[in-house]
Design a protein around this motif. Structure first.
Motif, PDB file in Angstrom:
ATOM      1  N   GLN A   1       8.529  -1.145  11.006  1.00  0.00           N
ATOM      2  CA  GLN A   1       7.118  -1.497  11.126  1.00  0.00           C
ATOM      3  C   GLN A   1       6.848  -2.834  10.453  1.00  0.00           C
ATOM      4  OE1 GLN A   1       4.783   0.352  12.861  1.00  0.00           O
ATOM      5  NE2 GLN A   1       6.556   1.542  13.462  1.00  0.00           N
ATOM      6  N   ASN A   2       5.896  -3.554  10.981  1.00  0.00           N
ATOM      7  CA  ASN A   2       5.555  -4.857  10.423  1.00  0.00           C
ATOM      8  C   ASN A   2       4.076  -4.852  10.072  1.00  0.00           C
ATOM      9  OD1 ASN A   2       5.599  -7.494   9.641  1.00  0.00           O
ATOM     10  ND2 ASN A   2       5.676  -8.334  11.705  1.00  0.00           N
ATOM     11  N   ILE A   3       3.777  -5.118   8.811  1.00  0.00           N
ATOM     12  CA  ILE A   3       2.384  -5.231   8.390  1.00  0.00           C
ATOM     13  C   ILE A   3       2.298  -6.368   7.375  1.00  0.00           C
ATOM     14  CG2 ILE A   3       2.585  -3.494   6.566  1.00  0.00           C
ATOM     15  CD1 ILE A   3      -0.356  -2.686   7.327  1.00  0.00           C
ATOM     16  N   ASP A   4       1.261  -7.124   7.466  1.00  0.00           N
ATOM     17  CA  ASP A   4       1.050  -8.262   6.595  1.00  0.00           C
ATOM     18  C   ASP A   4       0.431  -7.789   5.278  1.00  0.00           C
ATOM     19  OD1 ASP A   4       0.607 -10.777   5.544  1.00  0.00           O
ATOM     20  OD2 ASP A   4      -1.038 -11.258   6.911  1.00  0.00           O
ATOM     21  N   LYS A   5       0.992  -8.254   4.179  1.00  0.00           N
ATOM     22  CA  LYS A   5       0.480  -7.900   2.853  1.00  0.00           C
ATOM     23  C   LYS A   5      -0.996  -8.268   2.725  1.00  0.00           C
ATOM     24  CE  LYS A   5       1.518  -8.495  -2.034  1.00  0.00           C
ATOM     25  NZ  LYS A   5       2.438  -9.005  -3.034  1.00  0.00           N
ATOM     26  N   GLU A   6      -1.413  -9.356   3.363  1.00  0.00           N
ATOM     27  CA  GLU A   6      -2.805  -9.793   3.306  1.00  0.00           C
ATOM     28  C   GLU A   6      -3.739  -8.809   4.003  1.00  0.00           C
ATOM     29  OE1 GLU A   6      -4.078 -12.300   1.433  1.00  0.00           O
ATOM     30  OE2 GLU A   6      -2.038 -12.380   0.662  1.00  0.00           O
ATOM     31  N   GLN A   7      -3.255  -8.131   5.051  1.00  0.00           N
ATOM     32  CA  GLN A   7      -4.051  -7.100   5.730  1.00  0.00           C
ATOM     33  C   GLN A   7      -4.355  -5.954   4.781  1.00  0.00           C
ATOM     34  OE1 GLN A   7      -1.351  -6.538   9.256  1.00  0.00           O
ATOM     35  NE2 GLN A   7      -3.289  -5.941  10.182  1.00  0.00           N
ATOM     36  N   ILE A   8      -3.348  -5.545   4.038  1.00  0.00           N
ATOM     37  CA  ILE A   8      -3.511  -4.440   3.098  1.00  0.00           C
ATOM     38  C   ILE A   8      -4.470  -4.857   1.986  1.00  0.00           C
ATOM     39  CG2 ILE A   8      -2.331  -2.912   1.487  1.00  0.00           C
ATOM     40  CD1 ILE A   8       0.224  -3.369   3.221  1.00  0.00           C
ATOM     41  N   LYS A   9      -4.259  -6.051   1.464  1.00  0.00           N
ATOM     42  CA  LYS A   9      -5.118  -6.573   0.402  1.00  0.00           C
ATOM     43  C   LYS A   9      -6.570  -6.627   0.873  1.00  0.00           C
ATOM     44  CE  LYS A   9      -5.731 -10.619  -2.534  1.00  0.00           C
ATOM     45  NZ  LYS A   9      -5.273 -11.953  -2.891  1.00  0.00           N
ATOM     46  N   ALA A  10      -6.801  -7.113   2.072  1.00  0.00           N
ATOM     47  CA  ALA A  10      -8.161  -7.219   2.618  1.00  0.00           C
ATOM     48  C   ALA A  10      -8.807  -5.841   2.756  1.00  0.00           C
ATOM     49  CB  ALA A  10      -8.140  -7.933   3.958  1.00  0.00           C
ATOM     50  N   ALA A  11      -8.028  -4.848   3.172  1.00  0.00           N
ATOM     51  CA  ALA A  11      -8.568  -3.489   3.325  1.00  0.00           C
ATOM     52  C   ALA A  11      -9.024  -2.939   1.978  1.00  0.00           C
ATOM     53  CB  ALA A  11      -7.517  -2.578   3.945  1.00  0.00           C
ATOM     54  N   ILE A  12      -8.256  -3.212   0.923  1.00  0.00           N
ATOM     55  CA  ILE A  12      -8.631  -2.755  -0.422  1.00  0.00           C
ATOM     56  C   ILE A  12      -9.879  -3.497  -0.895  1.00  0.00           C
ATOM     57  CG2 ILE A  12      -7.904  -2.650  -2.840  1.00  0.00           C
ATOM     58  CD1 ILE A  12      -4.983  -2.391  -1.770  1.00  0.00           C
ATOM     59  N   GLU A  13      -9.904  -4.795  -0.686  1.00  0.00           N
ATOM     60  CA  GLU A  13     -11.053  -5.592  -1.122  1.00  0.00           C
ATOM     61  C   GLU A  13     -12.315  -5.233  -0.343  1.00  0.00           C
ATOM     62  OE1 GLU A  13      -9.377  -9.526  -0.788  1.00  0.00           O
ATOM     63  OE2 GLU A  13      -8.720  -9.497  -2.891  1.00  0.00           O
ATOM     64  N   ASP A  14     -12.185  -4.839   0.923  1.00  0.00           N
ATOM     65  CA  ASP A  14     -13.331  -4.412   1.718  1.00  0.00           C
ATOM     66  C   ASP A  14     -13.979  -3.148   1.154  1.00  0.00           C
ATOM     67  OD1 ASP A  14     -13.094  -6.548   3.449  1.00  0.00           O
ATOM     68  OD2 ASP A  14     -12.173  -5.383   5.073  1.00  0.00           O
ATOM     69  N   LEU A  15     -13.214  -2.397   0.376  1.00  0.00           N
ATOM     70  CA  LEU A  15     -13.751  -1.199  -0.275  1.00  0.00           C
ATOM     71  C   LEU A  15     -14.517  -1.536  -1.558  1.00  0.00           C
ATOM     72  CD1 LEU A  15     -10.660   1.155   0.122  1.00  0.00           C
ATOM     73  CD2 LEU A  15     -12.810   1.263   1.404  1.00  0.00           C
ATOM     74  N   GLY A  16     -14.454  -2.799  -1.982  1.00  0.00           N
ATOM     75  CA  GLY A  16     -15.178  -3.236  -3.168  1.00  0.00           C
ATOM     76  C   GLY A  16     -14.331  -3.361  -4.423  1.00  0.00           C
ATOM     77  N   PHE A  17     -13.027  -3.289  -4.271  1.00  0.00           N
ATOM     78  CA  PHE A  17     -12.129  -3.401  -5.416  1.00  0.00           C
ATOM     79  C   PHE A  17     -11.485  -4.792  -5.440  1.00  0.00           C
ATOM     80  CE2 PHE A  17     -12.040   1.097  -4.066  1.00  0.00           C
ATOM     81  CZ  PHE A  17     -12.696   1.635  -5.169  1.00  0.00           C
ATOM     82  N   ASP A  18     -11.003  -5.190  -6.598  1.00  0.00           N
ATOM     83  CA  ASP A  18     -10.333  -6.484  -6.755  1.00  0.00           C
ATOM     84  C   ASP A  18      -8.829  -6.280  -6.797  1.00  0.00           C
ATOM     85  OD1 ASP A  18     -12.735  -7.990  -6.969  1.00  0.00           O
ATOM     86  OD2 ASP A  18     -12.925  -7.387  -9.065  1.00  0.00           O
ATOM     87  N   VAL A  19      -8.101  -7.023  -5.982  1.00  0.00           N
ATOM     88  CA  VAL A  19      -6.646  -7.007  -5.996  1.00  0.00           C
ATOM     89  C   VAL A  19      -6.207  -8.220  -6.801  1.00  0.00           C
ATOM     90  CG1 VAL A  19      -4.544  -7.095  -4.627  1.00  0.00           C
ATOM     91  CG2 VAL A  19      -6.555  -5.873  -3.759  1.00  0.00           C
ATOM     92  N   VAL A  20      -5.476  -7.994  -7.904  1.00  0.00           N
ATOM     93  CA  VAL A  20      -5.110  -9.085  -8.781  1.00  0.00           C
ATOM     94  C   VAL A  20      -3.711  -9.637  -8.513  1.00  0.00           C
ATOM     95  CG1 VAL A  20      -6.718  -8.500 -10.609  1.00  0.00           C
ATOM     96  CG2 VAL A  20      -4.453  -7.482 -10.625  1.00  0.00           C
ATOM     97  N   ASN A  21      -2.947  -8.983  -7.683  1.00  0.00           N
ATOM     98  CA  ASN A  21      -1.646  -9.543  -7.281  1.00  0.00           C
ATOM     99  C   ASN A  21      -1.229  -9.019  -5.940  1.00  0.00           C
ATOM    100  OD1 ASN A  21      -0.816  -6.933  -7.870  1.00  0.00           O
ATOM    101  ND2 ASN A  21       0.919  -7.573  -9.069  1.00  0.00           N
TER     102      ASN A  21
END
Length: 70
Positions: A50-70
């Protein structure tokens, strides 16, 4: 299987960690999500074919209102 790890700030309860886990598990490419509320550590396990972009995952977390620090 590859693992992508994030540190997430702003999760303060079991509901927060469940929200992150359920949102990420909805991605077809992600096979398993581990959320450690005390440390803010989120581990995402992706199947090798499977191929998924790390930025996609980060964006999904940030869309929930949380901050991704790395």
């Amino acid at each position: 299987m590859s693992t992508i790890q994030f540190t997430v700030e702003g999760m303060s309860c079991g509901g927060c960690s469940s929200k992150v886990k359920n949102t990420l598990e909805a991605f077809d490419q992600i096979s398993q999500v581990e959320v450690e509320l005390a440390t803010g550590e989120v581990k995402v396990h992706v199947e090798p074919d499977q191929n998924i972009d790390k930025e996609q995952i980060k964006a999904a977390i940030e869309d929930l209102g949380f901050d991704v620090v790395n």
